[in-house]
Design an enzyme around this catalytic site. Sequence first.
Site, PDB file in Angstrom:
ATOM      1  N   GLU A  74       0.825  -1.194   0.000  1.00  0.00           N
ATOM      2  CA  GLU A  74       0.000   0.000   0.000  1.00  0.00           C
ATOM      3  C   GLU A  74       0.864   1.251   0.000  1.00  0.00           C
ATOM      4  OE1 GLU A  74      -3.565   1.659   2.918  1.00  0.00           O
ATOM      5  OE2 GLU A  74      -2.331  -0.014   3.576  1.00  0.00           O
ATOM      6  N   GLU A 110     -12.366   1.458   4.987  1.00  0.00           N
ATOM      7  CA  GLU A 110     -11.348   1.724   6.006  1.00  0.00           C
ATOM      8  C   GLU A 110     -11.313   3.219   6.269  1.00  0.00           C
ATOM      9  OE1 GLU A 110      -6.897   0.230   6.861  1.00  0.00           O
ATOM     10  OE2 GLU A 110      -7.078   1.814   5.371  1.00  0.00           O
TER      11      GLU A 110
END
Length: 158
Positions: free
Chosen positions: A45, A141
Amino acid sequence: GCPVFNALYGTRLPDVASQEQDACALDNLRAAVAVLPSSATVVLEALTIGENGDYPLTTCASVAAVADAVGPRIGLLFDTYHLTNNGEDLIECARTYGDRIAHVQFADSPGRHEPGTGSIDFGAVVAALTTADYRGWVAAEYRPAGDTVDGLGWVTTP
């Protein structure tokens, strides 16, 4: 049975050469891939610049470069919040790196709240991911701007 594993690359240490840290990170990613089932994907990420220490992966291109260095089974975790904060064009990232996207996380920017509270056009992002043939899970998220249940109003079912 978990098919996707998130592995953070690691933040920079000020007293160790970047090349040495990169070599260690690549070795660790190769080791992770080696011990996981052959059907598993390790995702990396890009994180917001300055929000998570001196983290070197900040763009889709930087994640793709690491994936290329490690080999197959390394995918891109497409986090709308972090990528937008770093100035990435989400639609272009989906077009360019769509075949590498192995997981998606939604949060709006600014604020890291639920979709619809910031500047991201999630309809366009979903369309771009669909065009890129992404068929995996999408995780929410984010930090709810208010009541958690009220904040789920953005979710629609077919």
